[in-house]
Design a protein around this motif. Structure first.
Motif, PDB file in Angstrom:
ATOM      1  N   THR A 173       0.299   0.136  11.353  1.00  0.00           N
ATOM      2  CA  THR A 173      -1.042   0.723  11.340  1.00  0.00           C
ATOM      3  C   THR A 173      -1.663   0.629   9.952  1.00  0.00           C
ATOM      4  OG1 THR A 173      -0.518   2.223  13.149  1.00  0.00           O
ATOM      5  CG2 THR A 173      -2.320   2.857  11.712  1.00  0.00           C
ATOM      6  N   THR A 174      -0.875   0.891   8.931  1.00  0.00           N
ATOM      7  CA  THR A 174      -1.406   0.829   7.567  1.00  0.00           C
ATOM      8  C   THR A 174      -1.885  -0.576   7.241  1.00  0.00           C
ATOM      9  OG1 THR A 174       0.165   2.558   6.983  1.00  0.00           O
ATOM     10  CG2 THR A 174      -0.880   1.371   5.175  1.00  0.00           C
ATOM     11  N   LEU A 204      -5.141  -1.150   8.890  1.00  0.00           N
ATOM     12  CA  LEU A 204      -6.229  -0.435   8.206  1.00  0.00           C
ATOM     13  C   LEU A 204      -6.695  -1.199   6.975  1.00  0.00           C
ATOM     14  CD1 LEU A 204      -4.993   3.273   8.436  1.00  0.00           C
ATOM     15  CD2 LEU A 204      -6.896   2.235   9.655  1.00  0.00           C
ATOM     16  N   ARG A 207       0.855  -1.190   0.000  1.00  0.00           N
ATOM     17  CA  ARG A 207       0.000   0.000   0.000  1.00  0.00           C
ATOM     18  C   ARG A 207       0.893   1.244   0.000  1.00  0.00           C
ATOM     19  NH1 ARG A 207      -5.267   2.617  -0.362  1.00  0.00           N
ATOM     20  NH2 ARG A 207      -4.341   4.669  -0.489  1.00  0.00           N
ATOM     21  N   ARG A 260      -5.131  11.080   6.943  1.00  0.00           N
ATOM     22  CA  ARG A 260      -5.077   9.683   7.378  1.00  0.00           C
ATOM     23  C   ARG A 260      -6.495   9.275   7.669  1.00  0.00           C
ATOM     24  NH1 ARG A 260       0.341   7.897   9.941  1.00  0.00           N
ATOM     25  NH2 ARG A 260      -0.846   6.007  10.208  1.00  0.00           N
ATOM     26  N   ILE A 261      -6.852   8.104   7.216  1.00  0.00           N
ATOM     27  CA  ILE A 261      -8.244   7.688   7.425  1.00  0.00           C
ATOM     28  C   ILE A 261      -8.496   7.427   8.901  1.00  0.00           C
ATOM     29  CG2 ILE A 261      -7.830   5.235   6.937  1.00  0.00           C
ATOM     30  CD1 ILE A 261     -10.661   5.662   5.369  1.00  0.00           C
ATOM     31  N   ALA A 262      -7.474   7.025   9.612  1.00  0.00           N
ATOM     32  CA  ALA A 262      -7.609   6.846  11.062  1.00  0.00           C
ATOM     33  C   ALA A 262      -6.243   7.001  11.715  1.00  0.00           C
ATOM     34  CB  ALA A 262      -8.155   5.478  11.393  1.00  0.00           C
TER      35      ALA A 262
END
Ligand SMILES: Nc1ncnc2c1ncn2[C@@H]1O[C@H](COP(=O)(O)OP(=O)(O)O)[C@@H](O)[C@H]1O
Ligand SMILES: [Mg+2]
Lengths: 321, 408
Positions: free
Chosen positions: A59-60, A63, A27, B406-408
């Motif tokens: 974190t990515t 997500l 990503r 950032r989405i979160a």
């Protein structure tokens, strides 16, 4: 409208055997490669630690697994479904706790949990009961009807965990859940997470603090720079792992001379806390203790000086250097 | 609520199912939650109090000013033959309702962006949007629920003005239809503004940017449309050759005093139909003319225009004693409506001043076609587009994020 029936009762066991599997996930954000090539397996019934330094893409990845980001590439199954093609299926089966999450400061924990129950389409008559169960689970009953903004960081963290559990998901994605917790809360969190895994859930817990994960993780996935660099089964690793052990005896002088006689190299400076030696696993440690006792050294302590995770991590980074 | 589901995917998202569904229960869940958050956070009692106080002061001042300037009999009703000459005073309700509703709309258009312009990006900044998106709530439910809560909040403000509307009705001169229609139109226009402001909050990353843009949108709709109309009007000027046949009398008709006006083209002194002209002359000249009927639509989306034009016309008043038609009282809504309707209707060449046949026996021309259906339709379509865009922006998983988000 097609409502998905979500098992709401805590005793209903979540779909067992369907954890997370991901391979070659990538990503990017513009020209920033957040996740380059990550893969992992988080089986049901186990706690899998996702370990890596800040900015390594943990974190990515979470997500992407939590159906919020579309990966540029990769094969992913979460609870038996594809988070990109079947996000609703995945959502009804995962609980996600973000690393930095906001709360509705003016609501009470009870109201927050009841709203989340409604958002997960639990039957209306279950909302209040479910909120009560979760408040008890994370020990927030005393604060249940105070506004969230009076909660400490650790208490908010516990509320965040409760929120992720509202719909009794079979897969839990927890991003740095222990950050900001005091030792007491950390021990409680450990108990809760172990119980959740014992129920047959798959837990993926990210952290950059190894000590946090030491006691709860069954498996560890090491990531760095957006890539998976190592994947371990800690229960297998533990007995044979090469790591420092700490020896302490009533007479340090005789201990040191005996170690010298046995040809064991001492690492670091001997101090009042004891003497550190490098040993390759439980067998070697048991042999050493037996030899020392036989030779009259009065040993009072022999224990690993570093956690399994820490040792594995250090070994990994050493190997890469 | 629509339960349509589109499984087809557009270009670029070929692998992704598109869920457009929204259940009423989901919308109500989000709306109730949002409304509770709004009630808990703001200082609503103060805000609503201030709102009501401002409107009360406005209405009172308006009534006072209208009463001062109203033409009234100097000495009051005098018994006797002279009393019949004094028509009954025009009721104050008509101008008061117009003034009040235009003022309420203007003020509400200032409040709405503050209520809605941070709805989506504010939630994202606070880190609560993503936790909503991972639940089983659909993007449509989140968008519609938030919009409903914002609209309800705006309607609470509108409801606060109801006591003043009752006062206006007591003053007389306004029918119930006029009151209901104006309130409905204001309510609808506030909903449109909520949808647009919410869309901006979904499109833009920063809450300040979306707030500023929302206010600019209000400005564009209210002031901007008028300015653009005024600037566009000169561009519509057309020059045309006009050919007229004019009757000419060579000699003064018999019986006229000599030394009269020497203008040969003067109209015949006798009534039309008597005495044939000696001959007809053809005269050609150029006439330039602005054509507002080509740009009237620029005014149509203006909320004030829609409000004024949608209000039913004030009922004609008749003198109860003579049965004669009385002039209508000052009516801001009616005046705006007449202005925009005339702008739209002016293409009729008969309407060019000087050629209109006029006379006392001419029947009153019918009211020109309305403008508000176009404006309201445009605004409602705009709102629908804004909602669709908001839903799109709330859809997860997302492929591309705006820079720095950032989405979160
Ligand atoms: N939305 C985003 N836009 C641009 N860069 C991002 C975005 N999200 C994450 N990154 C970058 O990707 C990298 C990995 O971030 P993250 O997944 O948060 O790491 P970790 O959780 O392991 O600390 C970082 O360098 C971060 O700056
Ligand atoms: Mg992180």
């Amino acid at each position: 409208m097609g409502e998905t029936a979500v098992p709401a009762a805590p005793e209903a066991s979540p779909a067992a055997g369907e954890g997370i599997s991901a391979a070659h996930v990538r990503r990017t954000f513009g020209n920033v490669v957040a996740v380059d090539d990550m893969g992992l397996t988080a089986p049901a019934g186990q706690v899998t630690a996702l370990v890596g330094p800040n900015g390594s893409g943990k974190t990515t990845l979470l997500l992407v697994l939590a159906t919020l980001l579309v990966p540029d590439a990769g094969e992913i199954r979460v609870a038996g479904h594809d988070p990109v093609r079947e996000p609703r299926e995945v959502r009804s089966r995962i609980g996600w706790m973000p690393d930095a999450f906001g709360t509705y400061d003016t609501l009470t924990p009870r109201e927050v949990l009841q709203f989340v129950a409604a958002a997960y389409r639990l039957p209306r008559d279950r909302h209040a009961a479910r909120a009560r169960e979760l408040l008890a689970l994370v020990h927030l009953e005393d604060l249940a009807d105070r506004p969230v903004h009076v909660l400490s960081r650790g208490q908010k963290q516990r509320l965040g965990l409760a929120r992720a559990l509202v719909h009794d998901p079979g897969v839990l994605l927890l991003d740095e859940p222990a950050a900001g917790l005091d030792p007491r809360s950390r021990i409680e969190l450990r108990g809760i997470l172990r119980d959740l895994a014992a129920d047959g859930r798959a837990l993926l817990v990210s952290s950059h603090v190894l000590a946090e994960l030491e006691e709860i993780a069954d498996r560890a996935v090491f990531v760095d720079g957006g890539r998976t660099v190592d994947e371990h089964d800690l229960t297998e690793l533990r007995p044979t792992q090469r790591r420092p052990w700490r020896l302490r005896s009533l007479d340090q002088e005789s201990l040191l001379s005996r170690l010298d006689g046995l040809g064991v190299t001492v690492t670091g400076q001997p101090g009042p806390a004891g003497v550190d030696v490098m040993l390759a696993g439980d067998e070697e440690a048991a042999d050493l203790v037996a030899a020392l006792v036989r030779d009259g050294v009065r040993v009072v302590e022999c224990a690993p000086a570093a956690g399994t995770l820490e040792a594995a991590y250090l070994e990994m980074t050493e190997g890469r250097r | 609520m629509s339960t349509a589901t589109r499984e087809a995917a557009g270009p670029g998202g070929a692998r992704r199912p598109r869920i457009r569904r929204a259940s009423w229960r989901g919308v109500v869940t989000v709306a109730g939650h949002e409304f509770r958050l709004r009630v808990r956070t703001g200082r609503w009692r103060w805000l609503l109090g201030a709102w009501f106080a401002v409107l009360l002061a406005f209405t009172a001042l308006l009534r006072w000013a209208l009463a001062e300037t109203r033409p009234t009999p100097v000495t009051g009703p005098v018994p006797g033959p002279g009393a019949a000459d004094v028509p009954p005073p025009a009721p104050l309700g008509t101008p008061m309702l117009g003034g009040l509703m235009l003022f309420v709309l203007g003020l509400a258009l200032l409040v709405v962006p503050a209520l809605t312009a941070q709805s989506v990006n504010g939630d994202r900044e606070r880190g609560v949007l993503a936790t909503l998106q991972v639940t089983l709530l659909t993007p449509a439910e989140i968008a519609l629920g938030k919009l409903l809560a914002a609209w309800l909040t705006a309607l609470v403000f509108l409801a606060t003005t109801l006591p003043l509307v009752v006062w206006v009705m007591v003053e007389g001169g306004v029918g119930i239809a006029r009151v209901v229609v104006t309130l409905l139109v204001v309510a609808l226009l506030l909903g449109v503004m909520c949808a647009v402001a919410q869309c901006l909050s979904a499109l833009l990353a920063r809450t300040t940017t979306s707030a500023v843009l929302s206010y600019l949108t209000v400005f564009a709709a209210t002031v901007g449309t008028v300015v653009v109309f005024a600037l566009a009007l000169p561009l519509t000027t057309t020059t045309e050759q006009v050919t007229e046949r004019v009757p000419v009398w060579d000699d003064p008709p018999p019986g006229e005093a000599p030394g009269g006006p020497a203008d040969r083209h003067a109209p015949p002194p006798h009534p039309p139909g008597q005495g044939e002209p000696d001959r007809w002359e053809t005269r050609t000249y150029e006439r330039s003319q602005v054509r507002p009927e080509r740009v009237w639509w620029l005014l149509a989306p203006n909320p004030f225009v829609i409000l004024a034009d949608a209000a039913p016309a004030a009922e004609p008043r008749f003198d109860p004693r003579t049965g004669e038609r009385l002039s209508n009282p000052l009516d801001p809504l009616g005046e705006i409506a007449t202005a925009v309707r005339d702008a739209r209707a002016s293409e009729d060449p008969q309407a060019v001043p000087g050629i209109v046949p006029s006379g006392p026996e001419q029947p009153e021309p019918p009211r020109p076609d309305p403008v508000w259906p176009y404006g309201l339709a445009f605004d409602v379509l705009l709102a629908a587009g804004a909602i669709a865009l908001t839903i799109r922006r709330l859809r997860t998983p997302v492929r591309s994020l705006p820079r720095g988000v950032r989405i979160a």
